[in-house]
Design a protein around this motif. Structure first.
Motif, PDB file in Angstrom:
ATOM      1  N   VAL A  17       0.838  -1.210   0.000  1.00  0.00           N
ATOM      2  CA  VAL A  17       0.000   0.000   0.000  1.00  0.00           C
ATOM      3  C   VAL A  17       0.871   1.258   0.000  1.00  0.00           C
ATOM      4  N   LEU A  18       1.927   1.259   0.798  1.00  0.00           N
ATOM      5  CA  LEU A  18       2.829   2.411   0.819  1.00  0.00           C
ATOM      6  C   LEU A  18       3.494   2.626  -0.537  1.00  0.00           C
ATOM      7  N   SER A  24       6.505  10.194  -4.429  1.00  0.00           N
ATOM      8  CA  SER A  24       7.874  10.163  -4.934  1.00  0.00           C
ATOM      9  C   SER A  24       8.654   9.137  -4.120  1.00  0.00           C
ATOM     10  N   LEU A  25       9.845   8.841  -4.571  1.00  0.00           N
ATOM     11  CA  LEU A  25      10.679   7.868  -3.873  1.00  0.00           C
ATOM     12  C   LEU A  25      11.025   8.344  -2.466  1.00  0.00           C
ATOM     13  N   ILE A  26      11.296   9.631  -2.320  1.00  0.00           N
ATOM     14  CA  ILE A  26      11.644  10.167  -1.001  1.00  0.00           C
ATOM     15  C   ILE A  26      10.445  10.073  -0.058  1.00  0.00           C
ATOM     16  N   TRP A  27       9.265  10.473  -0.528  1.00  0.00           N
ATOM     17  CA  TRP A  27       8.068  10.422   0.300  1.00  0.00           C
ATOM     18  C   TRP A  27       7.743   8.975   0.695  1.00  0.00           C
ATOM     19  N   GLY A  28       7.886   8.044  -0.228  1.00  0.00           N
ATOM     20  CA  GLY A  28       7.642   6.636   0.078  1.00  0.00           C
ATOM     21  C   GLY A  28       8.621   6.115   1.120  1.00  0.00           C
ATOM     22  N   VAL A  32       7.863   4.606   4.911  1.00  0.00           N
ATOM     23  CA  VAL A  32       8.370   3.319   5.395  1.00  0.00           C
ATOM     24  C   VAL A  32       9.105   3.499   6.718  1.00  0.00           C
ATOM     25  N   VAL A  33       9.928   4.532   6.817  1.00  0.00           N
ATOM     26  CA  VAL A  33      10.654   4.785   8.063  1.00  0.00           C
ATOM     27  C   VAL A  33       9.681   5.088   9.201  1.00  0.00           C
ATOM     28  N   ILE A  34       8.646   5.884   8.929  1.00  0.00           N
ATOM     29  CA  ILE A  34       7.635   6.178   9.954  1.00  0.00           C
ATOM     30  C   ILE A  34       6.925   4.898  10.386  1.00  0.00           C
ATOM     31  N   SER A  35       6.603   4.037   9.429  1.00  0.00           N
ATOM     32  CA  SER A  35       5.947   2.766   9.760  1.00  0.00           C
ATOM     33  C   SER A  35       6.849   1.875  10.614  1.00  0.00           C
ATOM     34  N   ILE A  36       8.118   1.837  10.284  1.00  0.00           N
ATOM     35  CA  ILE A  36       9.065   1.050  11.082  1.00  0.00           C
ATOM     36  C   ILE A  36       9.175   1.632  12.496  1.00  0.00           C
ATOM     37  N   PHE A  37       9.192   2.963  12.594  1.00  0.00           N
ATOM     38  CA  PHE A  37       9.236   3.608  13.900  1.00  0.00           C
ATOM     39  C   PHE A  37       8.005   3.233  14.734  1.00  0.00           C
ATOM     40  N   ILE A  38       6.837   3.223  14.105  1.00  0.00           N
ATOM     41  CA  ILE A  38       5.616   2.835  14.813  1.00  0.00           C
ATOM     42  C   ILE A  38       5.709   1.379  15.269  1.00  0.00           C
TER      43      ILE A  38
END
Length: 182
Positions: A17-18, A24-28, A32-38
């Motif tokens: 989904v992400l 853009s590649l940076i936003w994606g 992913v980093v935010i999801s890993i942090f969660i």
């Protein structure tokens, strides 16, 4: 939590989904980093039954994101060098042709392009062909050679609108080709 496959599947789907909704590649990558942090916030060593499964979800999240990104990149770029050019394509018909209102539509798996065998990165390239004439002898598995202009379909034009490019890519089709009689 006693269902590690459920956690892994949800993380994998979230990665897809992400990748699918990224701008853009940076936003994606940031998502992913935010999801890993969660996921790390959910990781509590005090709850041993949950901790290992949350850590198991992280590789599946990353795997889902990158596999889908690679697939999208492939379908968006495989026919890009030939976009807008009239080319001669030969290949096999990979679905049952449908004739409607004097037009015949079918999917063609490309074997040669301008009399050159397809390269390794184009092995799975397919085009959705529209013939502006009826061909009753055309059937699934037929090997044909046609000439026409290859077009890469546009993506979503309106917010929340139909995405023709994504629709075709989900079916393994990288472009369209219109062939007029004569």
């Amino acid at each position: 939590m006693k269902r590690p496959l459920v956690v892994s599947a949800i993380a994998f789907i979230w990665g897809i989904v992400l990748a699918d909704s990224r701008i853009s590649l940076i936003w994606g990558s940031v998502c992913v980093v935010i999801s890993i942090f969660i996921l790390f916030l959910l990781y509590h060593p005090k709850r041993a039954d949950l901790s290992h499964f949350v850590l198991l979800a992280i590789p599946f999240l990353i795997l889902g994101y990158f596999l889908h990104s690679i697939n999208v990149f492939h379908h968006n770029t495989v026919l890009k060098p030939w976009e807008g050019r009239t080319v001669s394509v030969s290949g096999s018909v990979s679905d049952e042709p449908e004739s409607v209102e004097g037009k015949t539509r079918f999917t063609l798996d490309i074997h040669t392009l301008d009399d050159h065998a397809v390269k390794k990165e184009m092995k799975n390239a397919s085009v959705r062909v529209t013939l502006y004439s009826e061909m009753p002898e055309l059937q699934y598995g037929s090997i044909i050679q046609i000439s026409g202009k290859i077009k890469i379909p546009p993506g979503r034009r309106n917010l929340g609108g139909f995405d023709h490019k994504k629709y075709l890519a989900a079916r393994g089709i990288s472009g369209t080709m219109a062939v007029s009689p004569g």
